[in-house]
Write a protein that holds these residues in place. Structure first.
Motif, mmCIF file in Angstrom:
data_model
loop_
_atom_site.group_PDB
_atom_site.id
_atom_site.type_symbol
_atom_site.label_atom_id
_atom_site.label_comp_id
_atom_site.label_asym_id
_atom_site.label_seq_id
_atom_site.Cartn_x
_atom_site.Cartn_y
_atom_site.Cartn_z
ATOM 1 N N ARG A 143 -30.596 11.532 -29.735
ATOM 2 C CA ARG A 143 -30.293 10.284 -30.433
ATOM 3 C C ARG A 143 -29.618 10.508 -31.784
ATOM 4 N N THR A 144 -30.230 11.377 -32.592
ATOM 5 C CA THR A 144 -29.671 11.604 -33.921
ATOM 6 C C THR A 144 -28.253 12.148 -33.850
ATOM 7 N N VAL A 145 -28.061 13.095 -32.918
ATOM 8 C CA VAL A 145 -26.728 13.679 -32.753
ATOM 9 C C VAL A 145 -25.711 12.588 -32.434
ATOM 10 N N PHE A 146 -26.098 11.709 -31.516
ATOM 11 C CA PHE A 146 -25.196 10.639 -31.121
ATOM 12 C C PHE A 146 -24.922 9.691 -32.277
ATOM 13 N N ARG A 147 -26.003 9.370 -32.974
ATOM 14 C CA ARG A 147 -25.855 8.424 -34.075
ATOM 15 C C ARG A 147 -24.900 8.980 -35.113
ATOM 16 N N VAL A 148 -25.065 10.254 -35.423
ATOM 17 C CA VAL A 148 -24.188 10.866 -36.413
ATOM 18 C C VAL A 148 -22.748 10.897 -35.885
ATOM 19 N N GLY A 149 -22.603 11.262 -34.616
ATOM 20 C CA GLY A 149 -21.277 11.347 -34.023
ATOM 21 C C GLY A 149 -20.535 10.029 -34.075
ATOM 22 N N PHE A 150 -21.222 8.969 -33.695
ATOM 23 C CA PHE A 150 -20.567 7.666 -33.671
ATOM 24 C C PHE A 150 -20.349 7.108 -35.072
ATOM 25 N N VAL A 203 -6.095 2.085 -31.673
ATOM 26 C CA VAL A 203 -7.043 3.054 -31.098
ATOM 27 C C VAL A 203 -7.821 3.739 -32.217
ATOM 28 N N MET A 204 -7.097 4.112 -33.257
ATOM 29 C CA MET A 204 -7.759 4.776 -34.373
ATOM 30 C C MET A 204 -8.768 3.841 -35.046
ATOM 31 N N ALA A 205 -8.397 2.585 -35.208
ATOM 32 C CA ALA A 205 -9.296 1.622 -35.859
ATOM 33 C C ALA A 205 -10.558 1.395 -35.022
ATOM 34 N N VAL A 206 -10.383 1.357 -33.704
ATOM 35 C CA VAL A 206 -11.546 1.185 -32.826
ATOM 36 C C VAL A 206 -12.465 2.390 -32.971
ATOM 37 N N TRP A 207 -11.883 3.563 -32.913
ATOM 38 C CA TRP A 207 -12.638 4.802 -33.080
ATOM 39 C C TRP A 207 -13.410 4.772 -34.397
ATOM 40 N N ARG A 208 -12.759 4.288 -35.424
ATOM 41 C CA ARG A 208 -13.362 4.316 -36.744
ATOM 42 C C ARG A 208 -14.470 3.279 -36.918
ATOM 43 N N ASN A 209 -14.302 2.112 -36.303
ATOM 44 C CA ASN A 209 -15.220 1.015 -36.591
ATOM 45 C C ASN A 209 -16.322 0.790 -35.571
ATOM 46 N N LEU A 210 -16.230 1.436 -34.415
ATOM 47 C CA LEU A 210 -17.227 1.100 -33.399
ATOM 48 C C LEU A 210 -18.626 1.569 -33.798
ATOM 49 N N GLY A 211 -18.696 2.540 -34.702
ATOM 50 C CA GLY A 211 -20.005 3.002 -35.171
ATOM 51 C C GLY A 211 -20.797 1.899 -35.848
ATOM 52 N N THR A 212 -20.120 1.111 -36.689
ATOM 53 C CA THR A 212 -20.794 0.009 -37.372
ATOM 54 C C THR A 212 -21.333 -0.986 -36.361
ATOM 55 N N ALA A 213 -20.462 -1.355 -35.416
ATOM 56 C CA ALA A 213 -20.876 -2.305 -34.387
ATOM 57 C C ALA A 213 -22.065 -1.739 -33.617
ATOM 58 N N MET A 214 -21.985 -0.456 -33.285
ATOM 59 C CA MET A 214 -23.048 0.166 -32.500
ATOM 60 C C MET A 214 -24.401 0.106 -33.216
ATOM 61 N N VAL A 215 -24.408 0.460 -34.490
ATOM 62 C CA VAL A 215 -25.669 0.468 -35.234
ATOM 63 C C VAL A 215 -26.286 -0.927 -35.267
ATOM 64 N N LEU A 216 -25.433 -1.936 -35.470
ATOM 65 C CA LEU A 216 -25.940 -3.304 -35.518
ATOM 66 C C LEU A 216 -26.479 -3.732 -34.160
ATOM 67 N N PHE A 217 -25.749 -3.405 -33.108
ATOM 68 C CA PHE A 217 -26.214 -3.750 -31.769
ATOM 69 C C PHE A 217 -27.514 -3.026 -31.437
ATOM 70 N N MET B 1 -18.481 10.641 -26.572
ATOM 71 C CA MET B 1 -19.034 11.427 -27.681
ATOM 72 C C MET B 1 -18.057 12.517 -28.124
ATOM 73 N N ILE B 2 -17.520 13.211 -27.131
ATOM 74 C CA ILE B 2 -16.554 14.265 -27.453
ATOM 75 C C ILE B 2 -15.342 13.663 -28.152
ATOM 76 N N VAL B 3 -14.915 12.502 -27.622
ATOM 77 C CA VAL B 3 -13.768 11.823 -28.220
ATOM 78 C C VAL B 3 -14.068 11.468 -29.679
ATOM 79 N N MET B 4 -15.323 11.068 -29.936
ATOM 80 C CA MET B 4 -15.682 10.658 -31.288
ATOM 81 C C MET B 4 -15.559 11.801 -32.300
ATOM 82 N N ILE B 5 -16.041 12.975 -31.904
ATOM 83 C CA ILE B 5 -16.050 14.036 -32.917
ATOM 84 C C ILE B 5 -14.851 14.985 -32.822
ATOM 85 N N ALA B 6 -14.068 14.853 -31.740
ATOM 86 C CA ALA B 6 -12.925 15.757 -31.579
ATOM 87 C C ALA B 6 -12.005 15.791 -32.801
ATOM 88 N N PRO B 7 -11.626 14.640 -33.358
ATOM 89 C CA PRO B 7 -10.726 14.704 -34.513
ATOM 90 C C PRO B 7 -11.319 15.489 -35.687
#
Lengths: 332, 258
Positions: A143-150, A203-217, B1-7
């Motif tokens: 979980r923590t790994v994922f949370r940090v990753g996203f 695509v870059m913006a989605v990558w960047r912002n989905l973490g916020t959405a995820m934490v809230l969800f 997940m890989i996509v997220m941290i790859a950059p």
């Protein structure tokens, strides 16, 4: 009045000895009768204003005044020479606003901003929800790994992130071109193409912002009682059915918040095109915020840029109200 | 997940690659030879230390100011009853919705009129009190039982003492959350520092990186140097985040749901 020491009626005010000379207790005794809200708190104007003042002073100076000033500036021909003497700006009425809607560059930037929002927001909210549901379904110790990753893209500087993505998308020796060449394909010049530049930023913006959405969800999901889920499962609901008839309806408030916040953020998009493309090629990634910045600080048409700021603000307000309405109605 | 941290991985590894590996096809992930050459070049091109100092100083002062000022108003809104409380609260809520870019132009005019362009004050003051902080602190201050404060008042404690010695220690988790939030936001802030500074000495880290990234002649088109720069901007923030991510995600969740 520096300090006030309100005391209850009938209770001897012990401080009066210690703090003689400090402000007398104001607002004692003005306790409201039962039935009124907040009857527990006595009225304390002194400390109340004392505690509010630092914030209010800063807030009024650096927020309220500029907001009003932007509005006034938008009716003037405010140029570089006026910066020294703001009151010398010439009043031109609505001319800035009428000019805006004949300005092809501005109309392009409006279109681009909407393009960015219409594609970017649903993708971000959808991907965020998907990630949250997956994460909630038990990745266990990961979980923590994922949370940090996203979440890592959210907390890092957008400038650094943009620089990295520029390299990832580099047609000569970027990450994607490297991967493409391994399977015998040639990578397009993402940021150099009128057609592909904007989708790349999205695509870059989605990558960047989905973490916020995820934490809230995720927080929203954890608020759903497990009994409800179990009951659904006992009734024979499949994963999809459970998602559709339990998760989605119960997550509506979170969904509302996430989509409104994401939309506001995306309507303001500035850094991504600024660092990645500078609005090019051929203005295909010029957004309203970027156009405003360029008009204001590169060409010093600050009055004109102010009218852009207000058009954007009005759009944001309208879209937010519309969203609140649409999504609220559905919950009924 | 890989996509997220790859950059991020790509960036970190590329910062240590030789020019040969950077341009290699097929893509080289792990550098054949690790090199610090890009960092050396970077340090020659940018005064990283100074920009690092600017970013840190501004972020620390902004954070401290927000913790104090926002808690004060948050406390007043939650625990004191005063004339004008409702309008003040309404003002804070409205401020939450106004996009920051709206104020850019007059703020620039104002700050230049005050002679503050290229000063730390210009970078700090506009962010020293944010509406979000008030909102967050009010939420947490409301949870403090009135009886506790009332008891202190009876014992003769002044309102400032009560705030500082009783209320503040009780909302420590909220303060931690707000601190991380504000610090990161200030560290990553870009548009205003870009506008408010002309003198490279006063650039914050992101502004320095951006001005440097936009002009390819400065790096001779070397992606390695850019990756080294991005690496240095991202690393401290990422470390702070990984250490404190529990507070962070909790904070967003709390602020988002109320």
């Amino acid at each position: 009045m520096a300090t006030t020491t309100p005391s209850r009626r009938g209770v001897p005010d012990r401080t009066s000895k210690v703090r003689s000379g400090a402000g007398a207790g104001t607002g004692t005794g003005r306790r409201r009768g039962p039935g009124l809200r907040r009857d527990r708190l006595s009225v304390q104007n002194g400390p109340g204003w004392l505690f509010s003042t630092p914030f209010l002073v800063l807030f009024l100076t650096f927020m309220a005044v500029p907001i009003i000033a932007t509005f006034l500036m938008s009716f003037t021909e405010f140029e570089l020479r006026n910066v020294a003497d703001p009151f010398s700006a010439e009043f031109i009425g609505l001319e800035n606003y009428t000019r805006l809607f004949e300005d092809e560059k501005f109309l392009t930037s409006l279109f681009n901003t909407f393009y960015f929002v219409v594609l970017g927001v649903p993708l971000t909210v959808g991907a965020g929800l998907f990630a949250a549901v997956l994460l909630n379904r038990g990745v266990g110790r990961m979980r923590t790994v994922f949370r940090v990753g996203f979440y890592a893209p959210v907390v890092t500087s957008i400038v650094a992130v943009a620089v990295v993505w520029r390299f990832v998308l580099d047609p000569a020796d970027g990450l994607i071109s490297g991967l493409a060449s391994e399977v015998g394909l040639k990578s397009p010049d993402f940021l150099g193409s009128n057609v592909l530049a904007m989708p790349s930023l999205i695509v870059m913006a989605v990558w960047r912002n989905l973490g916020t959405a995820m934490v809230l969800f995720l927080a929203g999901l954890q608020g759903i009682p497990t009994e409800v889920r179990e009951a659904a499962r006992l009734d024979g609901a499949g994963i999809w059915q459970e998602f559709r008839s339990i998760t989605v309806p119960l997550l509506r408030p979170t969904m509302l918040y996430v989509s409104v916040m994401t939309t506001i953020g995306f309507l303001n998009v500035f850094e991504e095109p600024f660092v990645m493309t500078e609005g090019g090629p051929d203005n295909s990634t010029l957004t309203v915020s970027l156009d405003m910045y360029k008009e204001g600080f590169s060409y010093f048409h600050m009055g004109y840029a102010s009218s852009m700021a207000y058009v954007l603000f009005t759009i944001i307000l309208a879209v937010t109200l519309l969203q609140l309405r649409l999504l609220k109605d559905k919950t009924k | 997940m890989i996509v997220m941290i790859a950059p991020f991985l790509w960036m970190a590894l590329s910062a240590f690659k030789s020019e040969k590996d950077l341009g290699a096809s097929p893509t080289v992930w792990i550098p054949d030879e690790w090199t610090l050459i890009h960092f050396e070049k970077l340090v020659k091109l940018l005064d990283i230390g100074a920009h690092f100092f600017n970013s840190t100083l501004v972020a620390v002062v902004v954070t401290v100011c927000n913790l104090v000022f926002c808690s004060m108003l948050g406390y007043a809104l939650a625990k004191l009853n005063f004339a004008g409380k409702r309008p003040v609260f309404a003002l804070v809520m409205c401020a939450l919705m106004v996009p920051g870019n709206l104020m850019l132009m007059p703020m620039f005019v104002m700050v230049s009129k005050m002679g503050l362009i290229d000063s730390y004050a210009a970078l700090i003051l506009p962010f020293a009190a944010g509406a979000f902080g008030v909102f967050l602190m009010r939420q947490f201050m409301t949870a403090i039982p009135d009886e506790l404060l009332e008891a202190a008042r009876i014992d003769g404690a002044g309102e400032w003492f009560i705030f500082w010695r009783i209320a503040m220690p009780l909302v420590k988790p909220a303060l931690a959350t707000l601190a991380i939030f504000t610090f990161l936001q200030s560290w990553n802030n870009f548009l205003w520092p870009l506008v408010a500074t002309n003198d490279a000495d006063k650039y914050t880290l992101p502004v320095a990186l951006a001005t440097f990234a936009i002009d390819p002649t400065k790096t001779n088109g070397s992606n390695g140097v850019l990756m080294a720069g991005a690496f240095l901007v991202v690393l401290p923030v990422l470390l702070v985040f990984i250490l404190l991510q529990r507070y962070f995600t909790q904070g967003i969740a709390t602020a988002g749901l109320k």
